[in-house]
Design a protein around this motif. Structure first.
Motif, PDB file in Angstrom:
ATOM      1  N   PHE B 385       0.843  -1.188   0.000  1.00  0.00           N
ATOM      2  CA  PHE B 385       0.000   0.000   0.000  1.00  0.00           C
ATOM      3  C   PHE B 385       0.881   1.242   0.000  1.00  0.00           C
ATOM      4  O   PHE B 385       1.953   1.249   0.618  1.00  0.00           O
ATOM      5  CB  PHE B 385      -0.866   0.045   1.260  1.00  0.00           C
ATOM      6  CG  PHE B 385      -2.135  -0.739   1.136  1.00  0.00           C
ATOM      7  CD1 PHE B 385      -3.118  -0.332   0.253  1.00  0.00           C
ATOM      8  CD2 PHE B 385      -2.369  -1.857   1.927  1.00  0.00           C
ATOM      9  CE1 PHE B 385      -4.303  -1.031   0.147  1.00  0.00           C
ATOM     10  CE2 PHE B 385      -3.545  -2.564   1.820  1.00  0.00           C
ATOM     11  CZ  PHE B 385      -4.509  -2.156   0.927  1.00  0.00           C
ATOM     12  N   LEU B 386       0.409   2.261  -0.702  1.00  0.00           N
ATOM     13  CA  LEU B 386       1.032   3.577  -0.579  1.00  0.00           C
ATOM     14  C   LEU B 386      -0.073   4.508  -0.091  1.00  0.00           C
ATOM     15  O   LEU B 386      -1.104   4.652  -0.752  1.00  0.00           O
ATOM     16  CB  LEU B 386       1.585   4.033  -1.936  1.00  0.00           C
ATOM     17  CG  LEU B 386       2.148   5.444  -2.019  1.00  0.00           C
ATOM     18  CD1 LEU B 386       3.219   5.666  -0.971  1.00  0.00           C
ATOM     19  CD2 LEU B 386       2.736   5.710  -3.394  1.00  0.00           C
ATOM     20  N   VAL B 387       0.129   5.074   1.088  1.00  0.00           N
ATOM     21  CA  VAL B 387      -0.929   5.877   1.701  1.00  0.00           C
ATOM     22  C   VAL B 387      -0.515   7.347   1.769  1.00  0.00           C
ATOM     23  O   VAL B 387       0.545   7.664   2.310  1.00  0.00           O
ATOM     24  CB  VAL B 387      -1.244   5.367   3.132  1.00  0.00           C
ATOM     25  CG1 VAL B 387      -2.303   6.252   3.785  1.00  0.00           C
ATOM     26  CG2 VAL B 387      -1.724   3.940   3.081  1.00  0.00           C
ATOM     27  N   PHE B 388      -1.338   8.204   1.187  1.00  0.00           N
ATOM     28  CA  PHE B 388      -1.124   9.647   1.315  1.00  0.00           C
ATOM     29  C   PHE B 388      -2.110  10.194   2.331  1.00  0.00           C
ATOM     30  O   PHE B 388      -3.291   9.860   2.281  1.00  0.00           O
ATOM     31  CB  PHE B 388      -1.351  10.351  -0.027  1.00  0.00           C
ATOM     32  CG  PHE B 388      -0.288  10.040  -1.036  1.00  0.00           C
ATOM     33  CD1 PHE B 388       0.872  10.793  -1.077  1.00  0.00           C
ATOM     34  CD2 PHE B 388      -0.448   8.992  -1.938  1.00  0.00           C
ATOM     35  CE1 PHE B 388       1.855  10.502  -1.996  1.00  0.00           C
ATOM     36  CE2 PHE B 388       0.537   8.699  -2.862  1.00  0.00           C
ATOM     37  CZ  PHE B 388       1.689   9.455  -2.898  1.00  0.00           C
ATOM     38  N   ARG B 389      -1.620  11.043   3.220  1.00  0.00           N
ATOM     39  CA  ARG B 389      -2.512  11.546   4.263  1.00  0.00           C
ATOM     40  C   ARG B 389      -2.169  12.989   4.600  1.00  0.00           C
ATOM     41  O   ARG B 389      -1.003  13.362   4.705  1.00  0.00           O
ATOM     42  CB  ARG B 389      -2.355  10.687   5.525  1.00  0.00           C
ATOM     43  CG  ARG B 389      -3.271  11.067   6.661  1.00  0.00           C
ATOM     44  CD  ARG B 389      -3.177  10.023   7.771  1.00  0.00           C
ATOM     45  NE  ARG B 389      -4.143  10.282   8.819  1.00  0.00           N
ATOM     46  CZ  ARG B 389      -3.853  10.965   9.927  1.00  0.00           C
ATOM     47  NH1 ARG B 389      -2.653  11.455  10.114  1.00  0.00           N
ATOM     48  NH2 ARG B 389      -4.787  11.168  10.838  1.00  0.00           N
ATOM     49  N   GLY B 390      -3.198  13.805   4.748  1.00  0.00           N
ATOM     50  CA  GLY B 390      -2.980  15.219   5.051  1.00  0.00           C
ATOM     51  C   GLY B 390      -2.995  15.531   6.524  1.00  0.00           C
ATOM     52  O   GLY B 390      -2.731  16.657   6.910  1.00  0.00           O
ATOM     53  N   GLY B 391      -3.348  14.565   7.352  1.00  0.00           N
ATOM     54  CA  GLY B 391      -3.343  14.824   8.786  1.00  0.00           C
ATOM     55  C   GLY B 391      -4.665  14.558   9.454  1.00  0.00           C
ATOM     56  O   GLY B 391      -4.752  14.450  10.663  1.00  0.00           O
ATOM     57  N   ARG B 392      -5.739  14.436   8.681  1.00  0.00           N
ATOM     58  CA  ARG B 392      -7.057  14.299   9.304  1.00  0.00           C
ATOM     59  C   ARG B 392      -7.765  12.994   8.930  1.00  0.00           C
ATOM     60  O   ARG B 392      -8.484  12.426   9.736  1.00  0.00           O
ATOM     61  CB  ARG B 392      -7.925  15.490   8.898  1.00  0.00           C
ATOM     62  CG  ARG B 392      -9.304  15.432   9.457  1.00  0.00           C
ATOM     63  CD  ARG B 392      -9.744  16.708  10.103  1.00  0.00           C
ATOM     64  NE  ARG B 392     -11.130  16.551  10.511  1.00  0.00           N
ATOM     65  CZ  ARG B 392     -11.537  16.426  11.761  1.00  0.00           C
ATOM     66  NH1 ARG B 392     -10.668  16.480  12.743  1.00  0.00           N
ATOM     67  NH2 ARG B 392     -12.809  16.268  12.062  1.00  0.00           N
ATOM     68  N   ALA B 393      -7.549  12.517   7.699  1.00  0.00           N
ATOM     69  CA  ALA B 393      -8.240  11.310   7.244  1.00  0.00           C
ATOM     70  C   ALA B 393      -7.901  10.134   8.153  1.00  0.00           C
ATOM     71  O   ALA B 393      -6.772   9.997   8.605  1.00  0.00           O
ATOM     72  CB  ALA B 393      -7.822  11.006   5.818  1.00  0.00           C
ATOM     73  N   SER B 394      -8.884   9.265   8.442  1.00  0.00           N
ATOM     74  CA  SER B 394      -8.581   8.130   9.304  1.00  0.00           C
ATOM     75  C   SER B 394      -8.258   6.924   8.433  1.00  0.00           C
ATOM     76  O   SER B 394      -9.052   6.490   7.607  1.00  0.00           O
ATOM     77  CB  SER B 394      -9.724   7.848  10.271  1.00  0.00           C
ATOM     78  OG  SER B 394     -10.902   7.642   9.551  1.00  0.00           O
ATOM     79  N   VAL B 395      -7.057   6.406   8.647  1.00  0.00           N
ATOM     80  CA  VAL B 395      -6.522   5.339   7.806  1.00  0.00           C
ATOM     81  C   VAL B 395      -7.320   4.049   8.044  1.00  0.00           C
ATOM     82  O   VAL B 395      -7.493   3.627   9.176  1.00  0.00           O
ATOM     83  CB  VAL B 395      -5.037   5.109   8.142  1.00  0.00           C
ATOM     84  CG1 VAL B 395      -4.440   4.045   7.246  1.00  0.00           C
ATOM     85  CG2 VAL B 395      -4.267   6.409   8.019  1.00  0.00           C
ATOM     86  N   PRO B 396      -7.835   3.429   6.957  1.00  0.00           N
ATOM     87  CA  PRO B 396      -8.614   2.207   7.133  1.00  0.00           C
ATOM     88  C   PRO B 396      -7.719   1.022   7.488  1.00  0.00           C
ATOM     89  O   PRO B 396      -6.490   1.124   7.431  1.00  0.00           O
ATOM     90  CB  PRO B 396      -9.272   2.015   5.767  1.00  0.00           C
ATOM     91  CG  PRO B 396      -8.416   2.760   4.812  1.00  0.00           C
ATOM     92  CD  PRO B 396      -7.749   3.859   5.567  1.00  0.00           C
ATOM     93  N   ASP B 397      -8.339  -0.104   7.829  1.00  0.00           N
ATOM     94  CA  ASP B 397      -7.588  -1.309   8.158  1.00  0.00           C
ATOM     95  C   ASP B 397      -6.945  -1.858   6.885  1.00  0.00           C
ATOM     96  O   ASP B 397      -7.624  -2.098   5.891  1.00  0.00           O
ATOM     97  CB  ASP B 397      -8.563  -2.344   8.753  1.00  0.00           C
ATOM     98  CG  ASP B 397      -7.834  -3.619   9.105  1.00  0.00           C
ATOM     99  OD1 ASP B 397      -6.598  -3.547   9.288  1.00  0.00           O
ATOM    100  OD2 ASP B 397      -8.496  -4.670   9.174  1.00  0.00           O
ATOM    101  N   LEU B 398      -5.636  -2.041   6.901  1.00  0.00           N
ATOM    102  CA  LEU B 398      -4.936  -2.455   5.695  1.00  0.00           C
ATOM    103  C   LEU B 398      -4.531  -3.925   5.744  1.00  0.00           C
ATOM    104  O   LEU B 398      -3.691  -4.372   4.957  1.00  0.00           O
ATOM    105  CB  LEU B 398      -3.707  -1.576   5.473  1.00  0.00           C
ATOM    106  CG  LEU B 398      -4.032  -0.075   5.339  1.00  0.00           C
ATOM    107  CD1 LEU B 398      -2.772   0.744   5.248  1.00  0.00           C
ATOM    108  CD2 LEU B 398      -4.914   0.200   4.131  1.00  0.00           C
ATOM    109  N   GLY B 399      -5.084  -4.656   6.654  1.00  0.00           N
ATOM    110  CA  GLY B 399      -4.888  -6.104   6.695  1.00  0.00           C
ATOM    111  C   GLY B 399      -3.437  -6.547   6.821  1.00  0.00           C
ATOM    112  O   GLY B 399      -3.058  -7.599   6.301  1.00  0.00           O
ATOM    113  N   GLY B 400      -2.612  -5.761   7.473  1.00  0.00           N
ATOM    114  CA  GLY B 400      -1.229  -6.172   7.731  1.00  0.00           C
ATOM    115  C   GLY B 400      -0.326  -6.156   6.517  1.00  0.00           C
ATOM    116  O   GLY B 400       0.812  -6.605   6.570  1.00  0.00           O
ATOM    117  N   ILE B 401      -0.811  -5.668   5.385  1.00  0.00           N
ATOM    118  CA  ILE B 401       0.034  -5.597   4.187  1.00  0.00           C
ATOM    119  C   ILE B 401       1.020  -4.442   4.351  1.00  0.00           C
ATOM    120  O   ILE B 401       0.636  -3.381   4.819  1.00  0.00           O
ATOM    121  CB  ILE B 401      -0.854  -5.392   2.936  1.00  0.00           C
ATOM    122  CG1 ILE B 401      -1.696  -6.647   2.719  1.00  0.00           C
ATOM    123  CG2 ILE B 401      -0.013  -5.084   1.704  1.00  0.00           C
ATOM    124  CD1 ILE B 401      -2.703  -6.546   1.635  1.00  0.00           C
TER     125      ILE B 401
END
Ligand code: SF4
Ligand code: SF4
Ligand code: FES
Lengths: 147, 473
Positions: B385-401
């Motif tokens: 996974f490549l996750v971009f985040r600005g500081g507020r979005a809540s990161v979903p469960d990524l299943g340990g990947i």
């Protein structure tokens, strides 16, 4: 155009002027009134309005300061740093109060701005130190040179 | 349009407008306390009284609508005398504790006393004092300073739509308090401090932190939800001290919810990661930018990657990601994420009757415009996974990947992340976002990114640069 001052022949050869100058020096050296003093033993009387070392006035052991930040605001040298806080017996008080004296220009504006008669500049003018001197709150609270 | 004359100036007005507003438009300021453009009018402070020709007594400008041909004077001796008298009256019981009051510097009472009041005081009587009980976590109450303008009562009833503030007792002994001294319940409590013209109601969080005249003010847009309320960031030397609402009659009027107001807290928090970090064993090690980027490139090699883009990013950033990332790594698909349960803009809607929206990120509508869909489940081929985040979005469960994160991350939410490249929050960048009505809003940078954090464009520039250097070698 450069104007050359008119000089007489006596001025041009310098010698009479040098002799006059030497005479003034000798006169002041041997017969003049001394202007220096033997400093640590002898002291001058300064005006009571002299602006010297800072202190914070206390009344019954409680500092007058309420951390209103008017002195850091007015200070042209930006040498006062205060952190404000709250405690049961006083709604607002300075948790830390620092005067960075090396930056201070002794203008006395902090004293003038203070609405609580807290920060004051005493008559003490002997402030040399071996390291960079920042006056902390505890130091400022000792009523040194109280006036 | 009908016209009236104020201090000899001709002023046009819409029928029904009061004199304060008409005068303001032609640049004449009439001082007032109890009037507020968004609240009901009670005309009880009498500060705004002005002289109107053909009327025997002074009239309160807040409650008198302008009429055709009205001749108004706001600076005559009678008006000034009234203003002096009102100031003296209001200060009879005021503690004058400006040195310890947080409102000092932006206080109407202070300003008007300076401008319209006398510089001395005739009274020497003891002042009225109150004991102040705690009224919840947001507001600190100090009734000694109150001038009983009742703006707070009218705000609670008219805007926050909750009956929680009351005036008990009468006359000189009147006291503003909550019903039975209960804590405030509204989610809009911060506004009490903004509308209070004195320091009686002030923000607890901001208490004694900074004198207001030190603060640098930058207009920005709240990132708390998809409403996109306009606000101002108040900052000094890179530390954000508070956010206050900025008037925008189309969107948030004069208000801000507490969630948005205190959302800035994560910007200067200890918990925020501001160094590029690589996970080894169980902990994160800080490293320099080139190592972190090289490691990320190696990490993505041969892996099919699902890219998650936070809907708290700006349009510019999202476009940059869509253009740049597919050229660097093999992307399976792009998704956006932000609020659990709000995958598409049709799931969004008002969360209460005032401002709050269900989507807890600001740019859900903009990111949909750019063609991304909400993240529900990932394809089984996903290797990374490549996750971009600005500081507020809540990161979903990524299943340990295994995951690489770019943006703003708190130390607590990065369990299965391998590499973090620290990015910028909404106060550290310029950008454009779309609110739920499709209104495009731009905001400007207020502070510099802390530590090693970099803008997304800078990160990508470095990435491309390092790639080119490696190919050349
Ligand atoms: S004397 Fe002047 S420079 Fe020194 S602390 Fe006071 S105001 Fe500041
Ligand atoms: S001006 Fe006086 S009361 Fe205010 S912070 Fe300075 S010393 Fe304290
Ligand atoms: S503003 Fe008009 S009476 Fe208070």
């Amino acid at each position: 155009m450069l104007l050359k001052p008119k000089t007489s022949i006596l001025q041009k050869i310098y010698l009479p002027d040098i002799i006059i100058g030497l005479w003034i020096t000798i006169k002041n050296f041997f017969f003049g009134k001394k202007v220096t003093i033997q400093y640590p033993e002898e002291r001058r009387n300064y005006s009571s309005r002299l602006r010297g070392m800072h202190y914070i006035k206390t009344i019954n052991g409680v500092e007058n300061c309420t951390a209103c930040m008017l002195c850091p605001t007015v200070c042209p040298a930006e040498c006062i740093h205060i952190v404000a806080g709250e405690r049961p017996d006083k709604e607002k008080y300075p948790i830390s109060f620092e005067v960075d004296v090396l930056r201070c220009c002794f203008c006395g504006m902090c004293e003038e701005a203070c609405p609580k008669d807290a920060i004051k500049l005493s008559n003490i003018y002997e402030m040399s130190m071996l390291k960079r001197s920042v006056y902390e709150k505890d130091f400022l609270l000792e009523q040194r040179g109280h006036k | 349009m009908p016209k009236c004359i104020i201090n000899g100036k001709e002023a046009e007005f819409k029928p029904g407008e009061n004199i304060i507003e008409v005068a303001k438009r032609v640049g004449i300021y009439i001082p007032y306390y109890c009037y507020h453009p968004a609240l009901s009018i009670v005309a009880q402070c009498r500060m705004c009284a002005v002289e109107i020709e053909k009327m025997p007594k002074l009239q309160t400008a807040c409650s008198t609508p302008a009429t055709e041909g009205m001749i108004i004077k706001t600076t005559t001796e009678r008006v000034k005398k009234n203003q002096r008298a009102i100031m003296e009256f209001l200060l009879l019981n005021h503690p004058l504790d400006c040195p310890i009051c947080d409102k000092s510097g932006e206080c109407d009472l202070q300003d008007f006393s300076f401008q319209y009041g006398d510089s001395f005081m005739r009274s020497s009587e003891e002042r009225r004092t109150y004991v102040d009980l705690d009224i919840g976590g947001v507001i600190k109450k100090n009734m000694n300073r109150c001038i009983h303008c009742t703006r707070c009562l009218r705000f609670a009833e008219g805007v926050a739509e909750i009956h929680e503030m009351v005036a008990v007792k009468r006359g000189n002994n009147i006291e503003i308090s909550t019903i039975d001294d209960r804590p405030l319940e509204t989610d809009y409590a911060g506004n009490y401090a903004d509308i209070c013209p004195t320091g009686s109601l002030s923000i607890k969080d901001f208490r004694f932190k900074k004198r207001v005249w030190y603060l640098k003010k930058t207009p920005t847009v709240c990132e708390g939800c998809s409403r996109g309320c306009n606000m101002e960031v108040h900052e000094e030397r890179g530390t954000v001290y508070r956010c206050v609402p900025r008037v925008n009659l189309e969107i948030n009027k004069y208000w801000l919810c507490d969630e948005g107001r205190f959302n800035f807290k994560y910007v200067n928090s200890e918990n925020r990661l501001t160094e590029p970090s690589i996970k080894s064993a169980q902990k994160f090690d800080f490293c320099d930018w080139s190592t972190a980027i090289e490691k990320s490139r190696e990490f993505f090699q041969g892996k099919k990657t699902t890219v998650l883009v936070g809907s708290d990013l700006t349009q510019e950033e999202i476009k940059l990601i869509l253009d740049f990332i597919p050229k660097q790594i093999s992307v399976l698909s792009f998704f956006h994420y932000g609020t659990p349960g709000v995958l598409f803009s049709k799931d969004d809607g008002p969360a209460d009757r005032i401002l709050k929206m269900k989507s807890k990120t600001s740019n859900l509508y903009g990111i949909e415009k750019l063609g991304l869909t909400g993240f529900e489940k990932y394809s089984p081929q996903t290797g990374a996974f490549l996750v971009f985040r600005g500081g507020r979005a809540s990161v979903p469960d990524l299943g340990g990947i295994p995951t690489v994160g770019i943006g703003v991350f708190q130390k607590t939410i990065i369990e299965n992340f391998k590499i973090i490249l620290p990015g910028t929050t909404f106060v550290e960048k310029d950008g454009t976002i779309f609110n739920f009505e499709g209104v495009e809003q731009k905001f400007k940078r207020a502070i510099l990114p802390p530590g090693q954090s970099k803008n997304l464009s800078e990160i990508f520039m470095l990435w491309a640069h390092l790639g080119a250097a490696r190919r050349a070698a």
